[in-house]
Design a protein around this motif. Structure first.
Motif, PDB file in Angstrom:
ATOM      1  N   VAL A   1      -8.210   0.943 -11.557  1.00 13.27           N
ATOM      2  CA  VAL A   1      -9.036  -0.207 -11.936  1.00 13.27           C
ATOM      3  C   VAL A   1      -9.969  -0.660 -10.822  1.00 13.27           C
ATOM      4  CG1 VAL A   1      -7.383  -1.054 -13.633  1.00 13.27           C
ATOM      5  CG2 VAL A   1      -7.175  -1.812 -11.259  1.00 13.27           C
ATOM      6  N   TYR A   2      -9.765  -0.134  -9.603  1.00 14.70           N
ATOM      7  CA  TYR A   2     -10.607  -0.547  -8.464  1.00 14.70           C
ATOM      8  C   TYR A   2     -10.468   0.495  -7.377  1.00 14.70           C
ATOM      9  CZ  TYR A   2     -12.135  -3.215  -4.373  1.00 14.70           C
ATOM     10  OH  TYR A   2     -12.761  -3.626  -3.207  1.00 14.70           O
ATOM     11  N   ARG A   3     -11.535   0.663  -6.610  1.00 18.22           N
ATOM     12  CA  ARG A   3     -11.455   1.586  -5.478  1.00 18.22           C
ATOM     13  C   ARG A   3     -12.213   1.001  -4.305  1.00 18.22           C
ATOM     14  NH1 ARG A   3     -15.724   2.860  -3.899  1.00 18.22           N
ATOM     15  NH2 ARG A   3     -14.729   4.141  -2.322  1.00 18.22           N
ATOM     16  N   SER A   4     -11.836   1.408  -3.110  1.00 19.87           N
ATOM     17  CA  SER A   4     -12.501   0.957  -1.906  1.00 19.87           C
ATOM     18  C   SER A   4     -12.607   2.123  -0.947  1.00 19.87           C
ATOM     19  CB  SER A   4     -11.705  -0.182  -1.244  1.00 19.87           C
ATOM     20  OG  SER A   4     -12.290  -0.565  -0.020  1.00 19.87           O
TER      21      SER A   4
ATOM     22  N   ARG B   1       0.846  -1.192   0.000  1.00 13.28           N
ATOM     23  CA  ARG B   1       0.000   0.000   0.000  1.00 13.28           C
ATOM     24  C   ARG B   1       0.884   1.246   0.000  1.00 13.28           C
ATOM     25  NH1 ARG B   1      -4.430   0.404   4.623  1.00 13.28           N
ATOM     26  NH2 ARG B   1      -2.566   0.355   5.866  1.00 13.28           N
ATOM     27  N   TYR B   2       0.582   2.156  -0.907  1.00 11.78           N
ATOM     28  CA  TYR B   2       1.360   3.381  -1.045  1.00 11.78           C
ATOM     29  C   TYR B   2       0.525   4.580  -0.606  1.00 11.78           C
ATOM     30  CZ  TYR B   2       4.582   0.570  -3.841  1.00 11.78           C
ATOM     31  OH  TYR B   2       5.455  -0.390  -4.262  1.00 11.78           O
ATOM     32  N   ASP B   3       1.195   5.713  -0.495  1.00  9.81           N
ATOM     33  CA  ASP B   3       0.513   6.930  -0.067  1.00  9.81           C
ATOM     34  C   ASP B   3       0.321   7.900  -1.232  1.00  9.81           C
ATOM     35  OD1 ASP B   3      -0.809   8.376   1.805  1.00  9.81           O
ATOM     36  OD2 ASP B   3       0.952   9.393   2.571  1.00  9.81           O
ATOM     37  N   TYR B   4       0.468   7.380  -2.490  1.00  8.96           N
ATOM     38  CA  TYR B   4       0.297   8.164  -3.695  1.00  8.96           C
ATOM     39  C   TYR B   4       1.104   9.453  -3.672  1.00  8.96           C
ATOM     40  CZ  TYR B   4      -1.775   9.868  -7.976  1.00  8.96           C
ATOM     41  OH  TYR B   4      -1.957  10.316  -9.247  1.00  8.96           O
ATOM     42  N   ARG B   5       2.331   9.309  -3.234  1.00  7.57           N
ATOM     43  CA  ARG B   5       3.274  10.408  -3.364  1.00  7.57           C
ATOM     44  C   ARG B   5       4.515   9.830  -4.024  1.00  7.57           C
ATOM     45  NH1 ARG B   5       1.808  11.996   2.280  1.00  7.57           N
ATOM     46  NH2 ARG B   5       0.284  13.650   2.092  1.00  7.57           N
TER      47      ARG B   5
ATOM     48  N   ALA C   1      -2.992   2.731  -3.524  1.00 10.99           N
ATOM     49  CA  ALA C   1      -2.603   4.081  -3.105  1.00 10.99           C
ATOM     50  C   ALA C   1      -3.780   4.759  -2.442  1.00 10.99           C
ATOM     51  CB  ALA C   1      -2.139   4.899  -4.311  1.00 10.99           C
ATOM     52  N   GLN C   2      -3.461   5.620  -1.484  1.00 11.57           N
ATOM     53  CA  GLN C   2      -4.506   6.355  -0.771  1.00 11.57           C
ATOM     54  C   GLN C   2      -4.749   7.694  -1.456  1.00 11.57           C
ATOM     55  OE1 GLN C   2      -3.959   7.998   3.358  1.00 11.57           O
ATOM     56  NE2 GLN C   2      -5.421   6.396   3.851  1.00 11.57           N
ATOM     57  N   VAL C   3      -6.021   8.044  -1.572  1.00 10.42           N
ATOM     58  CA  VAL C   3      -6.412   9.298  -2.218  1.00 10.42           C
ATOM     59  C   VAL C   3      -6.219  10.459  -1.252  1.00 10.42           C
ATOM     60  CG1 VAL C   3      -8.322  10.555  -3.287  1.00 10.42           C
ATOM     61  CG2 VAL C   3      -8.078   8.085  -3.663  1.00 10.42           C
TER      62      VAL C   3
ATOM     63  N   ASP D   1      -9.809   7.486   0.575  1.00 14.63           N
ATOM     64  CA  ASP D   1     -10.222   6.243  -0.060  1.00 14.63           C
ATOM     65  C   ASP D   1      -8.980   5.505  -0.571  1.00 14.63           C
ATOM     66  OD1 ASP D   1     -12.869   6.638   0.410  1.00 14.63           O
ATOM     67  OD2 ASP D   1     -13.461   6.931  -1.671  1.00 14.63           O
ATOM     68  N   MET D   2      -9.137   4.209  -0.810  1.00 12.12           N
ATOM     69  CA  MET D   2      -8.052   3.410  -1.361  1.00 12.12           C
ATOM     70  C   MET D   2      -8.363   3.093  -2.813  1.00 12.12           C
ATOM     71  SD  MET D   2      -5.149   2.298  -0.262  1.00 12.12           S
ATOM     72  CE  MET D   2      -5.489   2.402   1.492  1.00 12.12           C
ATOM     73  N   MET D   3      -7.379   3.259  -3.683  1.00 17.82           N
ATOM     74  CA  MET D   3      -7.572   2.933  -5.094  1.00 17.82           C
ATOM     75  C   MET D   3      -6.461   1.999  -5.550  1.00 17.82           C
ATOM     76  SD  MET D   3      -6.392   6.547  -6.819  1.00 17.82           S
ATOM     77  CE  MET D   3      -4.838   7.326  -6.327  1.00 17.82           C
ATOM     78  N   MET D   4      -6.784   1.142  -6.518  1.00 11.20           N
ATOM     79  CA  MET D   4      -5.793   0.245  -7.101  1.00 11.20           C
ATOM     80  C   MET D   4      -5.438   0.776  -8.485  1.00 11.20           C
ATOM     81  SD  MET D   4      -5.869  -3.875  -7.775  1.00 11.20           S
ATOM     82  CE  MET D   4      -5.775  -4.246  -6.005  1.00 11.20           C
ATOM     83  N   ILE D   5      -4.159   0.975  -8.715  1.00  8.58           N
ATOM     84  CA  ILE D   5      -3.662   1.535  -9.968  1.00  8.58           C
ATOM     85  C   ILE D   5      -2.906   0.460 -10.721  1.00  8.58           C
ATOM     86  CG2 ILE D   5      -2.136   3.276 -10.985  1.00  8.58           C
ATOM     87  CD1 ILE D   5      -2.622   4.921  -8.385  1.00  8.58           C
TER      88      ILE D   5
END
Length: 261
Positions: free
Chosen positions: A250-253, A126-130, A168-170, A183-187
Motif C-alpha cells: 500500500v506504500y513504498r519509500s 520493520r521486517y526483512d521480508y523473510r 519490509a525491505q525489498v 527500498d522499504m514497502m508497507m504491506i
C-alpha cells in the motif's frame, strides 16, 4: 551636515555560508543537490527554510569546488548592492511560500526518546521480508527491530489499520523501477483478496516474492515483474494452493516511483 552612521550587524560564518549557498541554488535545490553529488533531502537539511544543520568546512569546500569557486569563497559576503539584496529577499520569500516554517521539515533522531510526545504517532516494526509459510501460515521474522514512526492520519488516508501493516525491505531487482533493491514497502496483511493489477507480497512454493498480479483465464494468476529482465510467472488454477498472499503493498519509500498501488 553630518553623515548618518550605518550600523551593520556582523554575520557569523555559518550565516554567510548559508546565504551564499542559497545564492548558488538559483536553479533550485534539486540541481544544487546534483551539482554537489548529494540528495535534495540532505540539501534541505542545511539550506532549507529551517535548516537542522550548519554547512561545515568540508561541505563548504565541496560546494565551492562543484560551482567553480575559489577555496574560501563561501565564507565571505558577496551580496552588497540593493538589487542583490532584493533578489536574495525575493528568493527567501519564495522558499518560505513553498516550504513554510514548521511545515515539511525533516526531524532527525537516533532513539524514540529524542522525539517530542505525540499521541497521533504510530510505531510500525520493520521486517526483512523473510518469513516461512511451509505450515500454511505465514510467520513473519523480525530481522530489523528498529521501528519507524507514522502519523495516524497516514493510515486513515490509505484506508488501512496500523495493526494490519508491516514494513519490509525489498530484496532484488525484479520490480524496478517501481521498487528497487533495499527500498522499504508497507504491506497491509488484511488485503489478501487479489484485485487485478495491484501489487502484492506473496509466497509461492515457500519463496517470498513481490509482484503485480493479473487474473488470467480459467482461474490462473500471472505474477508480473516490472523489470523486463525477469519473465512473468503463470500459476495455473491447480497450482494456487502453493500460493499465499502476505498482503497488498500500500506504500513504498525509496528510490523507485513514488506511491503505492
Amino acid at each position: 551636515m553630518i553623515d548618518p552612521v550605518i550600523i551593520r550587524t556582523m554575520k557569523t560564518v555559518k550565516e554567510i555560508r548559508l546565504e551564499n549557498a542559497r545564492a548558488l541554488a538559483n536553479e533550485g535545490p534539486a540541481e544544487f543537490a546534483r551539482r554537489i553529488d548529494s540528495s535534495t533531502q540532505q540539501v534541505n537539511q542545511f539550506m532549507g527554510p529551517s535548516p537542522t544543520r550548519n554547512i561545515g568546512d568540508k561541505l563548504a569546500r565541496r560546494i565551492e569546488a562543484a560551482f567553480g569557486k575559489p577555496e574560501g569563497w563561501l565564507d565571505v559576503e558577496h551580496i552588497t548592492g540593493s538589487d542583490d539584496a532584493s533578489i536574495s529577499g525575493t528568493r527567501s520569500a519564495v522558499l518560505e511560500k513553498l516550504l513554510p516554517e514548521g511545515s515539511g521539515n525533516l526531524v532527525t533522531w537516533e532513539t524514540p526518546d529524542d522525539l517530542e510526545p505525540d499521541d497521533e504517532r504510530v510505531w510500525i516494526d520493520r521486517y526483512d521480508y523473510r518469513y516461512s509459510a511451509g505450515n500454511g501460515v505465514i510467520q513473519w521474522e523480525v530481522r530489523q527491530k528498529k521501528a519507524l514512526p507514522f502519523d495516524i492520519g497516514f493510515f486513515k488516508a490509505l484506508g488501512v489499520r496500523p495493526q494490519d501493516c508491516k514494513l519490509a525491505q525489498v530484496h532484488g531487482r525484479s520490480m524496478e523501477p517501481y521498487l528497487f533493491n533495499r527500498d522499504m514497502m508497507m504491506i497491509c496483511t488484511a488485503k489478501t483478496r487479489v484485485k487485478d493489477g495491484l501489487i502484492y507480497a506473496v509466497t509461492f512454493e515457500d519463496e517470498p516474492l513481490v509482484k503485480q498480479i493479473f487474473k488470467e483465464p480459467e482461474g490462473a494468476l500471472r505474477l508480473h515483474s516490472y523489470n523486463p529482465e525477469f519473465p512473468d510467472k503463470i500459476i495455473a488454477a491447480d497450482q494456487l494452493e502453493g500460493l499465499q498472499i502476505a498482503g497488498e503493498v500500500v506504500y513504498r519509500s525509496g528510490s523507485g516511483l513514488a506511491g503505492g498501488n
